[in-house]
Design an enzyme around this catalytic site. Sequence first.
Site, mmCIF file in Angstrom:
data_model
loop_
_atom_site.group_PDB
_atom_site.id
_atom_site.type_symbol
_atom_site.label_atom_id
_atom_site.label_comp_id
_atom_site.label_asym_id
_atom_site.label_seq_id
_atom_site.Cartn_x
_atom_site.Cartn_y
_atom_site.Cartn_z
ATOM 1 C CG HIS A 69 -0.387 -0.004 2.544
ATOM 2 N ND1 HIS A 69 0.054 1.138 3.162
ATOM 3 C CD2 HIS A 69 -0.173 -1.002 3.430
ATOM 4 C CE1 HIS A 69 0.511 0.854 4.380
ATOM 5 N NE2 HIS A 69 0.385 -0.449 4.569
ATOM 6 C CG ASP A 71 -2.608 4.036 2.876
ATOM 7 O OD1 ASP A 71 -2.159 3.015 2.315
ATOM 8 O OD2 ASP A 71 -3.489 3.969 3.758
ATOM 9 C CG ASP A 101 2.529 -0.091 8.069
ATOM 10 O OD1 ASP A 101 2.289 -0.653 6.984
ATOM 11 O OD2 ASP A 101 1.669 0.085 8.935
ATOM 12 C CD GLU A 135 -3.236 -1.698 5.202
ATOM 13 O OE1 GLU A 135 -3.412 -2.739 5.870
ATOM 14 O OE2 GLU A 135 -2.714 -0.657 5.660
ATOM 15 C CD GLU A 136 -1.662 2.066 7.593
ATOM 16 O OE1 GLU A 136 -2.348 1.527 8.480
ATOM 17 O OE2 GLU A 136 -0.455 1.813 7.432
ATOM 18 C CD GLU A 161 0.894 -4.077 5.490
ATOM 19 O OE1 GLU A 161 1.773 -3.458 6.105
ATOM 20 O OE2 GLU A 161 -0.250 -3.628 5.300
ATOM 21 C CG HIS A 378 0.455 2.429 12.610
ATOM 22 N ND1 HIS A 378 -0.886 2.118 12.712
ATOM 23 C CD2 HIS A 378 0.814 2.098 11.337
ATOM 24 C CE1 HIS A 378 -1.315 1.598 11.566
ATOM 25 N NE2 HIS A 378 -0.290 1.584 10.717
#
Length: 406
Positions: A69, A71, A101, A135-136, A161, A378
């Site tokens: 992903h 984002d 991530d 995705e997030e 991932e 994150h």
Amino acid sequence: MDEQQKMAILEKLISIQSVNDHELTVAQYLKTLLDQAGIENEIRPINDTRANLVATLGSGKPILAISGHMDVVAVDRDNWQTDPFKLTQKEDLLYGRGVTDMKSGLAALIIAMIELKEKHVPIKGTIRLLATAGEEVGQLGAETLTSDGFMKDVDTLLIAEPSGYRAVYANKGELDLTITSKGKAAHSSMPKLGNNAVQHLMNVLAQLQAKVTTLMQDKRNSVLGETVYNLDVIKGGNQVNAITSLATAQINIRTIPELPNTEILKTMNAVIADYNQKTNGAVGLKVDMDIVPIIGKENAKIIQLIKQIAEPYMAKQQLPAADIAQGERAAQATGMSFSADKILTMGVSGGTDASKFLIDHQQDFNYVVFGPGNDTPHQDNESIAKQMYFDFIAIYEQLLPAYFEA
């Protein structure tokens, strides 16, 4: 492609502030790289600022879909020791928002495809890159690509991932819910003239947790474990002497096949409807995210190849005792197994785009999450080991063509 060029690609990706949006800018940059290499690709717009990107190498069956992903999550700059949108190296670590991530994984996939193309490595089938938006929050990009048919003929799915040297073949589903309570404002000395939204919210939250906890009892998955229920956000009121007219809460539930999302939602809606009927409350539920659990094949061919190809790279790490101890603690805290020299297969609580890609194949598909990174997604000061980034590029370069061999 030398190491400096590989670093430049990751540096550019980190600099694009695709915080829950602006994936189109990422896709446009990736398209430039793929066009220069002569790899067929297309940007598939979602709106003015969001888009997916699809690229193919090879032709015919079987089809190996590889995905990442574009984002990233938001940042609190005050808590960062470096500029989060400037790739920064300190000793052997690289820092930046999304570096784990999952822009390093996405970059590694792109670079591996380019190098396979430039080296004229034969691909006895099709590699299909699916670079996704959103995705997030909600997995909009994966849902759109699936609706457009890009997963219909896929035989195996690899998502890059940040698993590190772990092969993840199962992940829990997720429900993100907003509970809203509406009342009537009044002075707190005259509460009967109002309708306390906070009190109604607290009453309902207690009933919801009690009911879902009862549902969760004796329901466990051998790979994914138990359902996880978290009340994460509560908002209501602005001063101590006023009855509040509006209050909200947000709940996150990590789900397993034995207790489906639909059953949880049906139960919660029934609790709220019953409460509203029996009181003067006005409580509602809104679903912000609804993704299903996925359980693939632990002995899938792609996983066996990962163990064969990647374990030598894992062994070269030669982790010091302190790092091994830290890894063991982190694994224990997240409910995962740990090994310093063997690639373990496992399920995890975190969701991936697989929940949308495999909506029609929720069990026993050839699926694996395997990508560069660690346990800092994150987090403030998100980081990755520089050598791991390079190693995963080399691993993918070997893994992707090896998948098509008999």
